[in-house]
Design a protein around this motif. Structure first.
Motif: not given
Length: 322
Positions: A56-62, A98-107, A109-120
């Motif tokens: 995984i390069l960005r995001g995560g999995f459960e 399943m995608w571990d969908i949480e806002p990206d760590d880069d901060g 944007l505000p958390k409620f607007l921050q997307p969850s990017s996934q790359e693997l």
């Protein structure tokens, strides 16, 4: 990215390589409609006879499986450096990713607007016939002890960084034990840099997939999202970052198994009869029974306790915290 290599014998021991890229926005109304009929990930499905390597390069999995193991892994701070799952499917199990969908760590944007990017990357790695029905095992990898990063500056042309997922490069060796001689290397190159790798004589299979930028090998340019298949001659691999950009690629190299390959659906064996037996065992719930990805962890544990993979070493439950 080529997905399944065809024919698989020509790229042995590598069966498949997939480059996933997704993004989930918390404010996207279409997403909330779509996920009612498209799960955000890969619900429970069976495997037998090979290894899945998920890097995984960005995001995560459960991960949850029919041997009772649950894991979180990925590229974000919450995953504590465990970016790779090495799953030996062996005699058989079911798992969900399943995608571990949480806002990206880069901060940014505000958390409620921050997307969850996934790359693997997901790689299917074949194993010799005598190891196809071993006990299933799943390990998380990451960090300098398990997947060392080699920093180099070949000929003073610029810096390169190589993450050694499996095998060896630059005097550093990954910790994971493999059933055949191979290397999986993620290479990141500065603009104008040069990267060198000594290919062992047994590594007659060599595959490069370019994630970003472009590279040059022996005067031939390989652009972004293209795959190159290396010839069997020579041992000194020299890669140059192309143009005026940084470059990023993955190298798969290894010794061919020289065995027949039968791959169908989610099983990889040596013959059609073995594939039929694998699916018969799955239908007989020898690998466990599928579950709904919406089950809570407690409900999932109850399910896999009732319908476990008969090939697990012993009843157990391992939960690896975020």
């Amino acid at each position: 990215c080529p997905n399944f290599f065809n024919p698989p014998e020509s790229t042995s021991p590598f069966i498949m390589l997939v480059h996933h890229r997704h993004s989930f926005a918390p404010w996207d109304p279409i997403r909330f409609i779509q996920r009612t009929f498209f799960p955000e990930g890969f619900p429970a499905h069976p495997h037998r006879g090979f290894i899945t390597v998920t890097y995984i390069l960005r995001g995560g999995f459960e991960h949850r499986d029919s041997t009772g193991i649950q894991q979180y892994y990925g590229a974000e701070r919450r995953h504590k450096g465990k970016h790779t799952q090495w799953l030996t499917t062996g005699a058989g199990l079911l798992h969900e990713e399943m995608w571990d969908i949480e806002p990206d760590d880069d901060g940014t944007l505000p958390k409620f607007l921050q997307p969850s990017s996934q790359e693997l990357y997901q790689l299917w790695l074949n194993v010799p016939s005598q190891f196809k029905l071993v006990t299933p095992q799943v390990d998380l990898l990451g960090g300098e002890e398990q997947t060392p990063t080699v920093v180099e500056n070949a000929d003073g042309a610029g810096t390169t960084r190589t993450v050694v997922i499996a095998g060896e490069h630059g005097g550093r060796t990954a910790s994971v034990e493999t059933y055949s001689n191979l290397a999986i290397l993620h290479v990141m190159m500065e603009k104008g840099s040069k990267w060198k790798h000594q290919m062992p004589p047994s590594h007659r299979t060599g595959i490069i997939y370019v994630r970003r930028g472009s590279i040059n090998i022996a005067g031939q340019r390989i652009p972004t999202h293209h795959t190159a298949y290396l010839g069997e001659y020579g041992s000194d691999l020299v890669v140059e970052a192309g143009g005026n950009d940084e470059a990023d690629f993955i190298l798969l190299a290894g010794e061919p198994l020289n065995e027949p390959v039968a791959a169908q659906g989610s099983m990889v064996m040596n013959s059609g009869d073995e594939i039929n037996r694998a699916y018969a065992d799955y239908q007989a719930m020898q690998m466990g029974a599928p579950w709904d990805e919406k089950l809570t962890d407690e409900e999932w544990l109850q399910h896999v306790s009732k319908y476990p993979s008969r090939y697990r070493p012993a009843p157990r439950t391992v939960v690896e915290e975020q």
